[in-house]
Design a protein around this motif. Sequence first.
Motif, mmCIF file in Angstrom:
data_model
loop_
_atom_site.group_PDB
_atom_site.id
_atom_site.type_symbol
_atom_site.label_atom_id
_atom_site.label_comp_id
_atom_site.label_asym_id
_atom_site.label_seq_id
_atom_site.Cartn_x
_atom_site.Cartn_y
_atom_site.Cartn_z
ATOM 1 N N MET A 1 0.845 -1.193 0.000
ATOM 2 C CA MET A 1 0.000 0.000 0.000
ATOM 3 C C MET A 1 0.881 1.243 0.000
ATOM 4 S SD MET A 1 -2.901 1.176 2.769
ATOM 5 C CE MET A 1 -3.876 -0.296 2.401
ATOM 6 N N ALA A 2 0.555 2.177 -0.863
ATOM 7 C CA ALA A 2 1.351 3.396 -0.969
ATOM 8 C C ALA A 2 1.206 4.237 0.301
ATOM 9 C CB ALA A 2 0.906 4.203 -2.182
ATOM 10 N N VAL A 3 2.317 4.828 0.729
ATOM 11 C CA VAL A 3 2.309 5.701 1.903
ATOM 12 C C VAL A 3 1.853 7.085 1.481
ATOM 13 C CG1 VAL A 3 3.705 6.751 3.705
ATOM 14 C CG2 VAL A 3 4.156 4.389 2.990
ATOM 15 N N VAL A 4 0.848 7.623 2.167
ATOM 16 C CA VAL A 4 0.361 8.968 1.869
ATOM 17 C C VAL A 4 1.213 9.975 2.631
ATOM 18 C CG1 VAL A 4 -1.597 10.534 1.993
ATOM 19 C CG2 VAL A 4 -1.970 8.101 1.519
ATOM 20 N N PRO A 5 1.885 10.906 1.939
ATOM 21 C CA PRO A 5 2.738 11.861 2.644
ATOM 22 C C PRO A 5 1.929 12.847 3.473
ATOM 23 C CG PRO A 5 2.559 12.443 0.322
ATOM 24 C CD PRO A 5 1.883 11.114 0.480
ATOM 25 N N ALA A 6 2.520 13.325 4.543
ATOM 26 C CA ALA A 6 1.881 14.366 5.346
ATOM 27 C C ALA A 6 1.761 15.641 4.516
ATOM 28 C CB ALA A 6 2.698 14.624 6.609
ATOM 29 N N ARG A 7 0.658 16.326 4.678
ATOM 30 C CA ARG A 7 0.437 17.600 3.994
ATOM 31 C C ARG A 7 0.803 18.715 4.970
ATOM 32 N NH1 ARG A 7 -5.617 17.304 2.910
ATOM 33 N NH2 ARG A 7 -5.426 16.484 5.033
ATOM 34 N N ARG A 8 1.789 19.530 4.610
ATOM 35 C CA ARG A 8 2.316 20.520 5.542
ATOM 36 C C ARG A 8 2.354 21.906 4.920
ATOM 37 N NH1 ARG A 8 7.907 18.951 6.558
ATOM 38 N NH2 ARG A 8 7.730 18.402 4.375
ATOM 39 N N LEU A 9 2.033 22.893 5.724
ATOM 40 C CA LEU A 9 2.209 24.287 5.310
ATOM 41 C C LEU A 9 2.613 25.115 6.517
ATOM 42 C CD1 LEU A 9 -0.462 26.208 6.168
ATOM 43 C CD2 LEU A 9 -1.515 24.865 4.362
ATOM 44 N N ALA A 10 3.317 26.204 6.244
ATOM 45 C CA ALA A 10 3.834 27.058 7.313
ATOM 46 C C ALA A 10 3.450 28.507 7.046
ATOM 47 C CB ALA A 10 5.351 26.921 7.428
ATOM 48 N N LEU A 11 2.946 29.158 8.076
ATOM 49 C CA LEU A 11 2.660 30.585 8.037
ATOM 50 C C LEU A 11 3.840 31.321 8.660
ATOM 51 C CD1 LEU A 11 -1.012 30.482 9.422
ATOM 52 C CD2 LEU A 11 -0.229 30.125 7.063
ATOM 53 N N LEU A 12 4.323 32.339 7.976
ATOM 54 C CA LEU A 12 5.524 33.036 8.434
ATOM 55 C C LEU A 12 5.224 34.497 8.746
ATOM 56 C CD1 LEU A 12 8.071 31.674 5.796
ATOM 57 C CD2 LEU A 12 7.587 30.772 8.083
ATOM 58 N N GLY A 13 5.721 34.941 9.887
ATOM 59 C CA GLY A 13 5.646 36.348 10.239
ATOM 60 C C GLY A 13 6.982 37.034 10.031
ATOM 61 N N GLY A 14 7.744 36.551 9.085
ATOM 62 C CA GLY A 14 9.053 37.118 8.775
ATOM 63 C C GLY A 14 9.781 36.214 7.812
ATOM 64 N N GLY A 15 11.066 36.472 7.655
ATOM 65 C CA GLY A 15 11.872 35.718 6.706
ATOM 66 C C GLY A 15 12.839 36.638 5.999
ATOM 67 N N PHE A 16 13.360 36.197 4.876
ATOM 68 C CA PHE A 16 14.432 36.922 4.186
ATOM 69 C C PHE A 16 14.055 38.357 3.835
ATOM 70 C CE2 PHE A 16 11.803 35.498 0.724
ATOM 71 C CZ PHE A 16 11.889 36.512 -0.210
ATOM 72 N N SER A 17 12.778 38.627 3.602
ATOM 73 C CA SER A 17 12.372 39.955 3.135
ATOM 74 C C SER A 17 12.277 40.982 4.257
ATOM 75 C CB SER A 17 11.024 39.876 2.410
ATOM 76 O OG SER A 17 10.007 39.400 3.263
ATOM 77 N N THR A 18 12.267 40.523 5.516
ATOM 78 C CA THR A 18 12.124 41.460 6.631
ATOM 79 C C THR A 18 13.192 41.307 7.701
ATOM 80 O OG1 THR A 18 10.626 39.941 7.794
ATOM 81 C CG2 THR A 18 9.616 41.568 6.328
ATOM 82 N N ASP A 19 13.861 40.148 7.769
ATOM 83 C CA ASP A 19 14.781 39.855 8.866
ATOM 84 C C ASP A 19 16.190 39.580 8.335
ATOM 85 O OD1 ASP A 19 12.375 39.815 10.316
ATOM 86 O OD2 ASP A 19 12.168 37.652 9.999
ATOM 87 N N GLY A 131 1.474 35.651 1.295
ATOM 88 C CA GLY A 131 1.924 34.273 1.131
ATOM 89 C C GLY A 131 1.529 33.367 2.278
ATOM 90 N N ALA A 132 1.027 33.947 3.368
ATOM 91 C CA ALA A 132 0.406 33.174 4.444
ATOM 92 C C ALA A 132 -1.116 33.166 4.274
ATOM 93 C CB ALA A 132 0.781 33.757 5.804
ATOM 94 N N ASN A 133 -1.675 34.323 3.887
ATOM 95 C CA ASN A 133 -3.124 34.441 3.705
ATOM 96 C C ASN A 133 -3.680 33.437 2.703
ATOM 97 O OD1 ASN A 133 -3.388 36.588 5.477
ATOM 98 N ND2 ASN A 133 -3.486 38.155 3.878
ATOM 99 N N CYS A 134 -2.941 33.213 1.629
ATOM 100 C CA CYS A 134 -3.488 32.503 0.472
ATOM 101 C C CYS A 134 -3.889 31.073 0.755
ATOM 102 C CB CYS A 134 -2.497 32.550 -0.683
ATOM 103 S SG CYS A 134 -0.908 31.749 -0.340
ATOM 104 N N TRP A 135 -3.307 30.445 1.779
ATOM 105 C CA TRP A 135 -3.559 29.024 2.009
ATOM 106 C C TRP A 135 -4.874 28.761 2.728
ATOM 107 C CZ3 TRP A 135 -0.227 27.620 -1.220
ATOM 108 C CH2 TRP A 135 1.068 28.132 -1.238
ATOM 109 N N ALA A 136 -5.439 29.766 3.390
ATOM 110 C CA ALA A 136 -6.613 29.578 4.235
ATOM 111 C C ALA A 136 -7.912 29.749 3.443
ATOM 112 C CB ALA A 136 -6.558 30.554 5.405
#
Length: 237
Positions: A1-19, A131-136
């Motif tokens: 039976m094929a293993v179903v991968p976990a579905r993951r997403l991350a919301l960020l309040g920062g990153g390369f563009s601000t920090d 880029g965080a808003n769009c997933w919800a």
Amino acid sequence: MAVVPARRLALLGGGFSTDDDGLLDDWVLSHARTPRPQVCFVPTARGDASAYIERFLDAFRSRSCEPSVLPLFQRELDDDALRTFLLAQDVVYVGGGNTANLLAVWRAHGVDRLLREAYGRGTLLCGISAGANCWAEGSHTDSFGPLTFLPDGLGLLPGSVCPHYDSEPGRRPSYRAAVAVGALPAGWALEDGVGALFTDGLLTEVVTRTAGANLYRVEPDGEDGAGERALDCRLLG
């Protein structure tokens, strides 16, 4: 039976563009499914701004990953090549800007459908602001000028999202009011510096690069208002 991968997403309040410290970006890469992941930056929300793209590439070329960019305003890939490219990514990192415009452009090019497919195959989806808003299912946005609610999104994350909860005047009361009256479903409010990881739609990790910054769960309180509950965050660094 094929293993179903976990579905993951991350919301960020920062990153390369601000920090400058790179802590949130390193945290994202630590959750990639391979030691040297393919990381695609999607700058649609800011109109594929060249300076934004260069800032991403400067930040990620020095990391243990293979960075790339998906431009849509001067698209070069046909439909088949676009699907092959996106499904090959281990991380899709969406930049900030205009959430409503981002969603419209993605749908015009079929990127929304491809991101759903990639998510189901285990690609880590993440992003800051738009880029965080769009997933919800919906979000709190300034896409139309004044702060307001946008009952639209890819719906990969149940509920709604509000970025910049502590740093932009009016965010907190406006988002709470939208949740209180049902204009937006209950959801997640990020203060700047916070990262939140969801696995199969459930919150599984919260971190922050800034001591005292929080992720909040915002829900109607049954009295024509909305309450907020701070979640424990692990301090990075």
